[in-house]
Design a protein around this motif. Structure first.
Motif, PDB file in Angstrom:
ATOM      1  N   MET A  99       0.925  -1.204   0.428  1.00  0.00           N
ATOM      2  CA  MET A  99       0.144   0.072  -0.196  1.00  0.00           C
ATOM      3  C   MET A  99       0.791   1.543  -0.030  1.00  0.00           C
ATOM      4  SD  MET A  99      -2.643  -1.266   2.564  1.00  0.00           S
ATOM      5  CE  MET A  99      -2.662  -0.042   3.809  1.00  0.00           C
ATOM      6  N   THR A 100       0.567   2.723  -0.377  1.00  0.00           N
ATOM      7  CA  THR A 100       0.694   3.645  -0.628  1.00  0.00           C
ATOM      8  C   THR A 100       1.456   3.994   1.190  1.00  0.00           C
ATOM      9  OG1 THR A 100      -1.059   4.616  -0.058  1.00  0.00           O
ATOM     10  CG2 THR A 100      -0.411   4.770  -2.018  1.00  0.00           C
ATOM     11  N   ASN A 101       1.316   3.823   2.533  1.00  0.00           N
ATOM     12  CA  ASN A 101       2.214   3.921   3.161  1.00  0.00           C
ATOM     13  C   ASN A 101       2.286   3.465   4.228  1.00  0.00           C
ATOM     14  OD1 ASN A 101      -0.801   3.376   4.195  1.00  0.00           O
ATOM     15  ND2 ASN A 101      -1.533   4.840   5.526  1.00  0.00           N
ATOM     16  N   GLY A 102       3.037   1.363   3.660  1.00  0.00           N
ATOM     17  CA  GLY A 102       2.723   0.543   3.999  1.00  0.00           C
ATOM     18  C   GLY A 102       2.918  -0.473   3.145  1.00  0.00           C
ATOM     19  N   SER A 103       2.056  -1.936   3.981  1.00  0.00           N
ATOM     20  CA  SER A 103       1.433  -2.871   3.644  1.00  0.00           C
ATOM     21  C   SER A 103       0.966  -3.941   4.430  1.00  0.00           C
ATOM     22  CB  SER A 103       2.951  -3.941   3.735  1.00  0.00           C
ATOM     23  OG  SER A 103       3.509  -4.371   4.791  1.00  0.00           O
ATOM     24  N   ARG A 104       0.275  -4.404   3.713  1.00  0.00           N
ATOM     25  CA  ARG A 104      -0.583  -5.734   4.732  1.00  0.00           C
ATOM     26  C   ARG A 104      -0.797  -6.578   3.892  1.00  0.00           C
ATOM     27  NH1 ARG A 104      -6.637  -5.124   2.749  1.00  0.00           N
ATOM     28  NH2 ARG A 104      -7.353  -3.156   4.015  1.00  0.00           N
ATOM     29  N   ILE A 105      -1.067  -8.139   5.604  1.00  0.00           N
ATOM     30  CA  ILE A 105      -1.021  -9.491   4.364  1.00  0.00           C
ATOM     31  C   ILE A 105      -2.152  -9.787   5.104  1.00  0.00           C
ATOM     32  CG2 ILE A 105      -0.050 -11.634   5.954  1.00  0.00           C
ATOM     33  CD1 ILE A 105       2.333  -9.964   6.330  1.00  0.00           C
ATOM     34  N   VAL A 106      -2.762 -10.973   4.552  1.00  0.00           N
ATOM     35  CA  VAL A 106      -4.212 -11.682   4.798  1.00  0.00           C
ATOM     36  C   VAL A 106      -3.819 -12.949   4.862  1.00  0.00           C
ATOM     37  CG1 VAL A 106      -6.607 -11.830   3.667  1.00  0.00           C
ATOM     38  CG2 VAL A 106      -5.160  -9.496   3.848  1.00  0.00           C
ATOM     39  N   ALA A 107      -4.251 -13.245   5.605  1.00  0.00           N
ATOM     40  CA  ALA A 107      -4.624 -14.656   6.537  1.00  0.00           C
ATOM     41  C   ALA A 107      -5.071 -14.952   6.148  1.00  0.00           C
ATOM     42  CB  ALA A 107      -3.609 -14.993   7.298  1.00  0.00           C
ATOM     43  N   ASP A 108      -5.482 -15.906   5.431  1.00  0.00           N
ATOM     44  CA  ASP A 108      -7.175 -17.269   5.784  1.00  0.00           C
ATOM     45  C   ASP A 108      -6.149 -18.764   5.323  1.00  0.00           C
ATOM     46  OD1 ASP A 108      -6.661 -17.290   3.272  1.00  0.00           O
ATOM     47  OD2 ASP A 108      -8.951 -17.027   2.564  1.00  0.00           O
ATOM     48  N   SER A 109      -8.055 -19.121   5.529  1.00  0.00           N
ATOM     49  CA  SER A 109      -7.741 -20.586   4.940  1.00  0.00           C
ATOM     50  C   SER A 109      -8.386 -21.185   4.130  1.00  0.00           C
ATOM     51  CB  SER A 109      -7.344 -21.781   6.101  1.00  0.00           C
ATOM     52  OG  SER A 109      -7.837 -23.025   6.273  1.00  0.00           O
ATOM     53  N   PRO A 110      -8.047 -21.920   2.947  1.00  0.00           N
ATOM     54  CA  PRO A 110      -9.045 -22.168   1.812  1.00  0.00           C
ATOM     55  C   PRO A 110      -9.743 -23.539   2.391  1.00  0.00           C
ATOM     56  CG  PRO A 110      -6.484 -23.643   1.672  1.00  0.00           C
ATOM     57  CD  PRO A 110      -6.599 -22.692   2.412  1.00  0.00           C
ATOM     58  N   TYR A 111      -9.647 -23.899   4.206  1.00  0.00           N
ATOM     59  CA  TYR A 111     -10.532 -24.644   4.492  1.00  0.00           C
ATOM     60  C   TYR A 111     -11.286 -24.289   4.881  1.00  0.00           C
ATOM     61  CZ  TYR A 111      -7.363 -28.245   3.966  1.00  0.00           C
ATOM     62  OH  TYR A 111      -5.519 -29.343   3.085  1.00  0.00           O
ATOM     63  N   THR A 112     -11.559 -22.801   5.757  1.00  0.00           N
ATOM     64  CA  THR A 112     -13.162 -22.230   6.217  1.00  0.00           C
ATOM     65  C   THR A 112     -13.384 -21.946   5.043  1.00  0.00           C
ATOM     66  OG1 THR A 112     -11.781 -20.547   6.516  1.00  0.00           O
ATOM     67  CG2 THR A 112     -11.711 -21.905   8.220  1.00  0.00           C
ATOM     68  N   LEU A 113     -12.772 -22.147   3.386  1.00  0.00           N
ATOM     69  CA  LEU A 113     -13.899 -20.950   1.799  1.00  0.00           C
ATOM     70  C   LEU A 113     -12.523 -19.494   2.015  1.00  0.00           C
ATOM     71  CD1 LEU A 113     -16.201 -23.308   1.662  1.00  0.00           C
ATOM     72  CD2 LEU A 113     -14.357 -23.564   0.532  1.00  0.00           C
ATOM     73  N   GLY A 114     -12.241 -19.885   3.186  1.00  0.00           N
ATOM     74  CA  GLY A 114     -11.469 -18.193   3.030  1.00  0.00           C
ATOM     75  C   GLY A 114     -13.000 -16.939   3.775  1.00  0.00           C
ATOM     76  N   HIS A 115     -14.335 -17.486   5.323  1.00  0.00           N
ATOM     77  CA  HIS A 115     -14.775 -16.910   5.210  1.00  0.00           C
ATOM     78  C   HIS A 115     -14.223 -16.079   6.622  1.00  0.00           C
ATOM     79  CE1 HIS A 115     -18.989 -17.020   7.153  1.00  0.00           C
ATOM     80  NE2 HIS A 115     -18.672 -16.816   8.625  1.00  0.00           N
ATOM     81  N   TYR A 116     -12.921 -17.083   7.645  1.00  0.00           N
ATOM     82  CA  TYR A 116     -12.860 -16.271   8.548  1.00  0.00           C
ATOM     83  C   TYR A 116     -10.907 -15.562   8.124  1.00  0.00           C
ATOM     84  CZ  TYR A 116     -15.856 -18.937  11.358  1.00  0.00           C
ATOM     85  OH  TYR A 116     -16.690 -18.962  11.864  1.00  0.00           O
ATOM     86  N   ARG A 117     -11.123 -14.135   8.677  1.00  0.00           N
ATOM     87  CA  ARG A 117      -9.381 -13.887   7.410  1.00  0.00           C
ATOM     88  C   ARG A 117      -8.862 -12.876   8.774  1.00  0.00           C
ATOM     89  NH1 ARG A 117     -10.299 -11.178   1.575  1.00  0.00           N
ATOM     90  NH2 ARG A 117     -10.182  -9.564   3.231  1.00  0.00           N
ATOM     91  N   CYS A 118      -8.206 -12.549   8.243  1.00  0.00           N
ATOM     92  CA  CYS A 118      -7.367 -11.993   9.860  1.00  0.00           C
ATOM     93  C   CYS A 118      -6.502 -10.810   8.573  1.00  0.00           C
ATOM     94  CB  CYS A 118      -6.478 -12.790  10.105  1.00  0.00           C
ATOM     95  SG  CYS A 118      -5.537 -11.471  11.808  1.00  0.00           S
TER      96      CYS A 118
END
Length: 99
Positions: A64-83
């Motif tokens: 991103m312009t002022n930093g970055s981002r990591i998205v962690a999820d699981s294919p086993y939950t079909l991406g329903h829970y995302r950090c």
């Protein structure tokens, strides 16, 4: 003979369902519990080390312009829970939370 085949098939279906539920729950727990470790000020290196311990995680990094981002999820939950973990320009956690 037919009845025995039906019983075996039913038992296999139940075992498959229980296994799937167990994996789904473990994948969800990984996302939820690891996400709780990322408080403001934690270094990106520490976050990546902790995320590397996950067995069921899928990661995506975004700049991103002022930093970055990591998205962690699981294919086993079909991406329903995302950090979603957002970092400032100094690679320190700015915000982390479940979405």
């Amino acid at each position: 003979m037919k009845k025995a085949v039906l019983i075996v098939a039913a038992l296999l279906a139940i075992a498959w369902l229980l296994t799937g539920l167990f994996v789904w729950r473990e994948a969800r727990n990984e996302v939820v519990f690891l996400c709780g470790n990322f408080t403001p000020g934690v270094s990106k290196t520490s976050v990546l080390k902790q995320l590397a311990t996950g067995e069921f995680l899928r990661l995506s990094a975004q700049h991103m312009t002022n930093g970055s981002r990591i998205v962690a999820d699981s294919p086993y939950t079909l991406g329903h829970y995302r950090c979603v973990i957002e970092f400032d320009a100094n690679d320190k956690v700015r915000r982390a939370g479940l979405e």
